[in-house]
Write an enzyme that holds these catalytic residues in place. Sequence first.
Site, PDB file in Angstrom:
ATOM      1  N   ASN A 102       0.748  -1.167  -0.513  1.00  0.00           N
ATOM      2  CA  ASN A 102      -0.101  -0.229   0.147  1.00  0.00           C
ATOM      3  C   ASN A 102       1.016   1.433  -0.053  1.00  0.00           C
ATOM      4  OD1 ASN A 102      -1.957   1.741   0.081  1.00  0.00           O
ATOM      5  ND2 ASN A 102      -2.703   1.618   2.496  1.00  0.00           N
ATOM      6  N   TRP A 103       0.770   1.936  -1.148  1.00  0.00           N
ATOM      7  CA  TRP A 103       2.053   2.842  -0.862  1.00  0.00           C
ATOM      8  C   TRP A 103       1.572   4.271  -1.021  1.00  0.00           C
ATOM      9  CZ3 TRP A 103       5.113   1.167  -6.799  1.00  0.00           C
ATOM     10  CH2 TRP A 103       5.545   0.577  -6.238  1.00  0.00           C
ATOM     11  N   LYS A 104       0.275   4.263  -0.880  1.00  0.00           N
ATOM     12  CA  LYS A 104      -0.017   5.333  -0.028  1.00  0.00           C
ATOM     13  C   LYS A 104      -0.689   6.378  -0.769  1.00  0.00           C
ATOM     14  CE  LYS A 104      -0.516   3.403   4.520  1.00  0.00           C
ATOM     15  NZ  LYS A 104      -0.468   3.338   5.917  1.00  0.00           N
TER      16      LYS A 104
ATOM     17  N   HIS B 175      -9.579   0.979   3.907  1.00  0.00           N
ATOM     18  CA  HIS B 175      -8.232   1.669   4.633  1.00  0.00           C
ATOM     19  C   HIS B 175      -8.579   2.499   5.742  1.00  0.00           C
ATOM     20  CE1 HIS B 175      -4.980   2.675   6.038  1.00  0.00           C
ATOM     21  NE2 HIS B 175      -4.143   1.686   5.831  1.00  0.00           N
TER      22      HIS B 175
ATOM     23  N   GLU C 297      -6.723  -4.537  10.731  1.00  0.00           N
ATOM     24  CA  GLU C 297      -5.240  -3.634  10.490  1.00  0.00           C
ATOM     25  C   GLU C 297      -5.232  -2.784  11.888  1.00  0.00           C
ATOM     26  OE1 GLU C 297      -2.780  -2.392   6.651  1.00  0.00           O
ATOM     27  OE2 GLU C 297      -5.089  -1.290   7.249  1.00  0.00           O
TER      28      GLU C 297
ATOM     29  N   SER D  48       2.421  -1.942  10.676  1.00  0.00           N
ATOM     30  CA  SER D  48       4.177  -2.184  11.347  1.00  0.00           C
ATOM     31  C   SER D  48       4.577  -3.535  10.333  1.00  0.00           C
ATOM     32  CB  SER D  48       4.058  -1.836  12.642  1.00  0.00           C
ATOM     33  OG  SER D  48       4.206  -0.481  12.878  1.00  0.00           O
TER      34      SER D  48
ATOM     35  N   GLY E 160       2.603  -1.319   3.860  1.00  0.00           N
ATOM     36  CA  GLY E 160       2.800   0.271   3.988  1.00  0.00           C
ATOM     37  C   GLY E 160       3.718   0.670   4.363  1.00  0.00           C
TER      38      GLY E 160
HETATM   39  P1  PGA Z   1       2.067   0.681   7.850  1.00  0.00           P
HETATM   40  O1  PGA Z   1       0.445   0.482   7.502  1.00  0.00           O
HETATM   41  O2  PGA Z   1       2.931  -0.733   7.159  1.00  0.00           O
HETATM   42  O3  PGA Z   1       3.149   1.632   7.387  1.00  0.00           O
HETATM   43  O4  PGA Z   1       2.116   0.261   8.849  1.00  0.00           O
HETATM   44  C1  PGA Z   1      -0.024  -0.389   6.668  1.00  0.00           C
HETATM   45  C2  PGA Z   1      -1.391   0.043   6.382  1.00  0.00           C
HETATM   46  O5  PGA Z   1      -1.796   1.187   6.839  1.00  0.00           O
HETATM   47  O6  PGA Z   1      -1.739  -0.753   5.287  1.00  0.00           O
END
Ligand code: PGA
Length: 237
Positions: free
Chosen positions: A8-10, A92, A163, A201, A222
């Site tokens: 998930n590159w947001k 999300h 999540e 994380s 992420g």
């Molecule tokens: P993260 O994000 O791996 O940076 O904690 C996960 C997500 O928000 O999908």
Amino acid sequence: MVKRIIANWKMQLAVPAAERLATALVRGPRTKAEVVLCPSFVALPAVSAVVHRSWVTLGAQTCGPADRGAFTGEVSPGDLRSLACQYVIVGHSDRRAFGETNVEIAARLKAALAAGLTPVLCVGERLAERQVGRSQAVVAEQIDGAFRALPAAKRRRVLIAYEPVWAISPGGPIQPDEAKAMARFIWTHLKQRRPLTYGGSVTPANVATYVDGVHFDGALVGQASLTLRALRALADA
Ligand code: PGA
């Protein structure tokens, strides 16, 4: 074994950076796990061209609630399919934080399925909810709200990602046992035992502690999906 890493590159990578990372990934050998790249919408066409006919698959970070119509700012799930997306993240916590409701998420989920996409439905409690013992109730509400309009056969096509919002970086991480306990609660709630996706994380060092192939068979990642080295390490863990 890790079956699937959903990156998930947001809104973290500019288009050229997304294109470069995707190019470097496809040039390397196929990883043990499937890798699903979810770039921002503006980077999707470029990344789609890069991963075309490669071993890497593509996803989007959300989709609109219908295929066509007066939906300013939304993106048609059918158009995502045309760009060769196979997956789409729905609900999300970043989007829920902007006010996306379970009702809206249900509509996006339905439209995604109708377009032939595999939705990745994100559920998870916030810290304040966990602290007052509402984690299970919140997750149950999110699942029921999203699934309300879907027949059982369609529900089975949805990947559920647990999540815990407080465990998403820079927060977290959650103890693997606590995440697995939530997976078992979700099975009971669904009356169906199926591996889920874990997110929050996740790093190459800890992915195997969550993704045991029983409770979770994949991870939604992420921060650690933003470099080639970490992405490959996650998918070869
Ligand atoms: P993260 O994000 O791996 O940076 O904690 C996960 C997500 O928000 O999908």
